[in-house]
Design an enzyme around this catalytic site. Structure first.
Site: not given
Ligand code: AMP
Length: 139
Positions: A102, A104
């Site tokens: 992922h 941010h």
């Protein structure tokens, strides 16, 4: 280390636990980080299983960055941010705590320091309102 299909983001991807969703397509999902380091902190998550950038398919990496860029621009607009910090951690020594790749996307404001990584849980109503703002700016 191999990919663990029961990590928390895999569960969100399967709809087994809720999230404050901003965007979803066939390849990725975007939702609010529950412990934002700055108001509006979102996560851009490819659906393809990999722990992080180290074991990801290069095609997935190539596909996800345009979405990260889109979310970053929408975030700047939605939260009237002065800048955006994009972060991505790899393995515990690299600061990673959830082992599904992922990125941010964090709105930044002049003079405001980042809050701690995985710090305080934000109120659900605040996360919902920020998800709506980001969703509107992405549309
Ligand atoms: P990392 O340390 O880069 O693996 O980041 C994981 C991020 O996921 C942290 O910023 C956490 O605050 C966030 N997080 C953990 N659990 C959840 C959840 N259920 N929904 C949304 N964000 C989460």
């Amino acid at each position: 280390m191999s990919y663990d299909n029961n990590n928390i983001f895999a569960k969100i991807l399967r709809g087994e636990i809720p999230c404050h969703k901003v965007y979803e397509d066939a390849d990725a999902i975007v939702f609010m980080d529950v412990m934002p380091q700055s108001p509006g902190h979102a996560l851009v998550v490819p659906k393809a299983p990999s722990r992080n950038v180290l074991d990801a398919d290069p095609a997935v990496l190539a596909q996800i960055l345009p979405l990260v860029q889109k979310v970053a621009n929408a975030s700047k607009k939605a939260f009237a941010a002065d800048g955006i910090t994009v972060m991505q951690f790899n393995e515990p020594a690299g600061g990673q705590t959830v082992f599904h790749l992922h990125y941010h996307v964090i709105p930044r404001f002049e003079g405001a320091a980042l809050k701690p990584h995985t710090g305080k849980m934000e109120d659900s109503a605040v996360l919902a309102a920020n998800a709506e703002k980001l969703k509107a700016a992405l549309a």
